[in-house]
Write a protein that holds these residues in place. Structure first.
Motif, PDB file in Angstrom:
ATOM      1  N   UNK A  63       0.988  -1.207   0.077  1.00 32.51           N
ATOM      2  CA  UNK A  63      -0.034   0.338   0.304  1.00 32.51           C
ATOM      3  C   UNK A  63       0.563   1.595  -0.191  1.00 32.51           C
ATOM      4  N   UNK A  64       2.184   1.564  -0.363  1.00 33.15           N
ATOM      5  CA  UNK A  64       3.518   2.117   0.152  1.00 33.15           C
ATOM      6  C   UNK A  64       2.926   3.023   1.096  1.00 33.15           C
ATOM      7  N   UNK A  65       2.887   2.537   3.043  1.00 28.18           N
ATOM      8  CA  UNK A  65       2.080   3.535   3.791  1.00 28.18           C
ATOM      9  C   UNK A  65       2.693   3.078   4.531  1.00 28.18           C
ATOM     10  N   UNK A  66       2.962   4.299   5.360  1.00 27.55           N
ATOM     11  CA  UNK A  66       3.765   4.162   7.254  1.00 27.55           C
ATOM     12  C   UNK A  66       3.090   3.613   7.829  1.00 27.55           C
ATOM     13  N   UNK A  67       3.430   2.193   8.948  1.00 29.50           N
ATOM     14  CA  UNK A  67       2.175   1.137   9.459  1.00 29.50           C
ATOM     15  C   UNK A  67       2.218   2.167  10.776  1.00 29.50           C
ATOM     16  N   UNK A  68       2.925   3.087  10.992  1.00 32.63           N
ATOM     17  CA  UNK A  68       2.443   4.308  12.157  1.00 32.63           C
ATOM     18  C   UNK A  68       1.835   5.496  12.014  1.00 32.63           C
ATOM     19  N   UNK A  69       1.099   5.596  10.696  1.00 30.78           N
ATOM     20  CA  UNK A  69       0.316   6.478  10.254  1.00 30.78           C
ATOM     21  C   UNK A  69      -1.126   6.327   9.598  1.00 30.78           C
ATOM     22  N   UNK A  70      -1.607   5.228  10.563  1.00 29.95           N
ATOM     23  CA  UNK A  70      -2.879   4.251  10.265  1.00 29.95           C
ATOM     24  C   UNK A  70      -3.796   5.380  11.128  1.00 29.95           C
ATOM     25  N   UNK A  71      -5.126   6.301  10.881  1.00 29.45           N
ATOM     26  CA  UNK A  71      -6.294   6.946  11.184  1.00 29.45           C
ATOM     27  C   UNK A  71      -7.563   6.853  11.033  1.00 29.45           C
ATOM     28  N   UNK A  72      -8.163   7.282  11.966  1.00 28.07           N
ATOM     29  CA  UNK A  72      -9.728   6.364  11.521  1.00 28.07           C
ATOM     30  C   UNK A  72     -10.347   7.652  11.781  1.00 28.07           C
ATOM     31  N   UNK A  73     -11.252   7.453  10.368  1.00 27.25           N
ATOM     32  CA  UNK A  73     -12.988   8.191  10.795  1.00 27.25           C
ATOM     33  C   UNK A  73     -14.005   7.915  10.863  1.00 27.25           C
ATOM     34  N   UNK A  74     -14.955   8.166  11.822  1.00 26.63           N
ATOM     35  CA  UNK A  74     -16.090   7.549  12.162  1.00 26.63           C
ATOM     36  C   UNK A  74     -17.182   8.642  12.497  1.00 26.63           C
ATOM     37  N   UNK A  75     -18.501   8.141  11.446  1.00 29.80           N
ATOM     38  CA  UNK A  75     -19.525   8.698  11.886  1.00 29.80           C
ATOM     39  C   UNK A  75     -19.967   7.609  12.581  1.00 29.80           C
ATOM     40  N   UNK A  76     -20.815   8.754  13.230  1.00 25.54           N
ATOM     41  CA  UNK A  76     -21.974   7.816  14.365  1.00 25.54           C
ATOM     42  C   UNK A  76     -21.563   6.684  14.752  1.00 25.54           C
ATOM     43  N   UNK A  77     -22.301   5.297  14.460  1.00 27.09           N
ATOM     44  CA  UNK A  77     -21.950   3.754  14.876  1.00 27.09           C
ATOM     45  C   UNK A  77     -20.412   4.458  14.231  1.00 27.09           C
ATOM     46  N   UNK A  78     -19.825   4.187  13.005  1.00 24.10           N
ATOM     47  CA  UNK A  78     -18.856   4.436  13.221  1.00 24.10           C
ATOM     48  C   UNK A  78     -17.859   4.863  13.954  1.00 24.10           C
ATOM     49  N   UNK A  79     -18.253   6.887  14.476  1.00 24.76           N
ATOM     50  CA  UNK A  79     -17.372   7.091  15.305  1.00 24.76           C
ATOM     51  C   UNK A  79     -17.195   6.244  16.999  1.00 24.76           C
ATOM     52  N   UNK A  80     -18.796   5.347  17.412  1.00 24.58           N
ATOM     53  CA  UNK A  80     -18.341   4.246  18.341  1.00 24.58           C
ATOM     54  C   UNK A  80     -17.396   3.471  17.858  1.00 24.58           C
ATOM     55  N   UNK A  81     -17.378   2.344  16.675  1.00 21.21           N
ATOM     56  CA  UNK A  81     -16.349   1.864  16.331  1.00 21.21           C
ATOM     57  C   UNK A  81     -14.742   2.103  16.685  1.00 21.21           C
ATOM     58  N   UNK A  82     -14.116   3.593  15.938  1.00 25.72           N
ATOM     59  CA  UNK A  82     -13.309   4.138  15.890  1.00 25.72           C
ATOM     60  C   UNK A  82     -12.586   3.890  17.292  1.00 25.72           C
ATOM     61  N   UNK A  83     -13.819   4.428  18.016  1.00 25.86           N
ATOM     62  CA  UNK A  83     -13.194   4.949  19.880  1.00 25.86           C
ATOM     63  C   UNK A  83     -12.810   4.194  20.224  1.00 25.86           C
ATOM     64  N   UNK A  84     -13.920   2.689  19.988  1.00 26.45           N
ATOM     65  CA  UNK A  84     -13.436   1.462  20.728  1.00 26.45           C
ATOM     66  C   UNK A  84     -12.274   0.932  20.026  1.00 26.45           C
ATOM     67  N   UNK A  85     -11.834   1.140  19.227  1.00 24.25           N
ATOM     68  CA  UNK A  85     -10.617   0.752  18.463  1.00 24.25           C
ATOM     69  C   UNK A  85      -9.724   1.535  19.126  1.00 24.25           C
TER      70      UNK A  85
END
Length: 463
Positions: A197-219
């Motif tokens: 993926x050509x990504x930095x494994x230490x720079x993985x971020x989340x955006x969540x909306x509503x139910x998705x925000x709950x999952x992001x914070x739980x993560x």
């Protein structure tokens, strides 16, 4: 499905966008790339999906198919009947990009854990994915598992006006847990495929909306199955939080932007210092800004989801027993007490998903999210020069040294209440100007002080 080998796809796209740089565009800040989308890429296989659809879902599917619009809410008769399928993501990749250590964002849609999709447009899911990929991020849009079981024993005909359907709190909590398994699988897969993926494994971020925000914070805040209530352990067993997908990789992301989110257990934050951006309206009745059982207005939420041809279903009474969740206000309180750097954007009087209430809010929310991710990706402090929008009046309440007392500068014989973050009263009484109330007897922790006629104040006791 459009499955392509990552190595060939990335190599073919890794050409420098000279024209973008010529105009002084900056990665992660400005749109500077065209992008490509790979649909339905599997990140975990043989994952059990609920498959015994409740009649109400079948009727909604027919209604949506006849209108070519609307949203299906997924309800099921039981959790024993399942179908093994992969967890899927849509992958958004910048074109002509030679960078090999890019930041990545995983976007999770909303929908009360019963609706929504990874290619949703009404909840701005695709908007975020498009905008982020154009700025140079690699993006996953996650299709986490949806659906909760309904108890309809007293409801033989779901179109009966006296019909009542019940969602048990344990079943709802299990639905959330399945989503947590899925988002953890997405983070682990990203780290597993970091080179492709050509990504930095230490720079993985989340955006969540509503139910998705709950999952992001739980993560961000949960580390193992032990962080979840033991009552979810009923047959059929759900397994470990890392039951599905790649093993041997850290499942927690490096930051999260949570739009009207919450967590099920405030104590699991512990000493976690992961950067977060909390966005919430103070009058949110869907995912409470403070503390409460989410989706208290679930009937209205579902009615908005239903197409016109399913109007006969809108009168059905849905009794939801969701577990208590702790919203952005409480999370902010805990992080503040622990001196953890984080950002907030709390808007007085606004309800759930308030970016639908005007273009100015949509632009403001999106820009705050982009600024937050930009600062993380460029390793800049996550402090903001823009003050949160909180409409407050000057308070007469004055906290003493170390928050071990308080007084008021005006008023006579005003009632006050001190509560912990679970809403339990620990002190109450009356206070007048010129007097002081001793709080030194309180244990270490974060509390809320409410003085009659004044805005609630959060404070911490540390001895």
């Amino acid at each position: 499905m459009n499955h392509r080998f990552f190595g060939a796809a990335v190599v073919g796209a890794l050409l420098l966008a000279l024209s973008s740089f010529a105009f002084g565009a900056e990665r992660y800040k400005d749109p500077m790339f065209e992008y490509e989308v790979t649909k339905d890429w599997p990140i975990a296989k043989d994952v059990p999906y609920l498959s015994a659809k409740h009649t109400i879902t079948s009727l909604l599917e027919l209604a949506v198919a006849s209108e070519v619009s609307g949203t299906v809410a997924y309800f099921y008769e039981n959790e024993y009947t399942t179908e093994k399928k992969p967890i899927l993501v849509d992958i958004y990749m910048p074109k002509k990009d030679t960078a090999t250590n890019r930041s990545m964002v995983i976007v999770s849609h909303g929908g009360a854990f019963v609706a929504g999709h990874k290619d949703d447009t009404t909840q701005k899911t695709v908007t975020y994915c498009d905008s982020l990929a154009a700025r140079g991020y690699v993006v996953f849009s996650l299709e986490y598992r949806l659906g909760v079981t309904l108890d309809s024993k007293a409801c033989p005909v779901v179109t009966d006006k006296d019909c009542q359907l019940t969602i048990d709190s344990v079943d709802f909590a299990r639905t959330v847990y399945r989503g947590v398994q899925d988002i953890r699988a997405a983070v682990r897969y990203a780290r597993y495929k970091a080179k492709d993926l050509a990504i930095d494994p230490n720079k993985i971020y989340l955006i969540g909306n509503s139910a998705g925000a709950i999952l992001s914070l739980e993560n961000i805040y949960s580390s193992s199955k032990d962080d979840f209530p033991t009552y979810i352990d009923k047959e059929p067993l759900l397994g470990d939080v890392d039951e599905y997908g790649e093993k041997g990789y850290d499942a927690r992301a490096n930051g999260a932007a949570a739009l009207w989110g919450a967590v099920h257990n405030i104590d699991m934050i512990k000493d976690n210092k992961t950067p977060v951006l909390l966005i919430h309206g103070t009058d949110d009745g869907t995912v409470y800004f403070k503390t409460g059982r989410p989706l208290s207005n679930v009937a209205g939420v579902l009615q908005n989801l239903m197409p016109e041809t399913a109007a006969s279903l809108a009168s059905i009474a849905l009794d939801l027993h969701a577990p208590t969740l702790y919203g952005s206000y409480v999370i902010d309180s805990v992080l503040t007490a622990k001196n953890v750097e984080h950002l907030t954007y709390f808007v007085e009087g606004m309800k759930h998903e308030f970016y639908d209430d005007g273009e100015e809010y949509e632009v403001e929310v999106r820009q705050r999210v982009f600024n937050f991710l930009y600062n993380l990706s460029t390793e800049k402090p996550i402090t903001s020069s823009v003050a949160p929008v909180m409409l407050t009046k000057a308070s007469v309440v004055r906290m003493g040294l170390g928050n071990k007392s308080f007084s008021v500068s005006a008023g006579n014989n005003m009632g006050y209440l001190v509560a912990d973050l679970r809403g339990r009263s620990v002190m109450k009484g009356k206070v007048s100007a010129g007097s002081q109330v001793d709080l030194s007897g309180l244990s270490n922790g974060v509390y809320v002080l409410q003085v009659q006629g004044e805005k609630a104040i959060r404070f911490a006791i540390q001895k």
